[in-house]
Motif scaffolding. Sequence first.
Motif: not given
Length: 200
Positions: A6, A8-9, A12, A130-131, A135
């Motif tokens: 992902d 976005q992940e 981040s 969280e991820y 990623n």
Amino acid sequence: MFGSFDFQEFVSAFIVLFAVIDIIGSIPIILNLKQKGRNVNANKATGISFALLIGFFYAGDMMLKLFQVDIASFAVAGAFVIFLMSLEMILDIEIFKNQGPIKEATLVPLVFPLLAGAGAFTTLLSLRSEYAPINIVIALILNMFWVYVVLKLTDRIERFLGKGGIYVIRKFFGIILLAISARLFTANLTLLIEQFQKAQ
């Protein structure tokens, strides 16, 4: 494995690790080591740091299970560590003191605690709560590439950014870390409360 990638992940995770590893903020320390005649080997420092971080990323889970600690609890503890690191960067104070024996600049203090220190270890496992692992691993590899480039071109980067530029970047990422620690803390505390309520 790449099915759970992902963007976005990844971005981040990259920003979090970039702020925690803080190779730009370490430039004055690296220059100081070189001025004292202490050799800094970019290949060795990057390779050992990556091996330590990736090893802890995959084996850290087993270590937590050994101590009967779940990732959500570790992430809450990690949020406190990241919070303290952000205070160091924003307020120019020293909370984490390196009092170990310093003999070889590449290993100590460069690899540990600057690149692969307690903050980076804690952050990696906190991010896992969280991820998706892929990623985080890609973000870590890109961070290590960036670390290698900075170690190779330390003098040029310092001349380009200037001491003021390095100072501003450090403050900016300190605020980013502060926000990340708050998000990690609230998200995982909520998870722990839900687990506690289910257990009752």
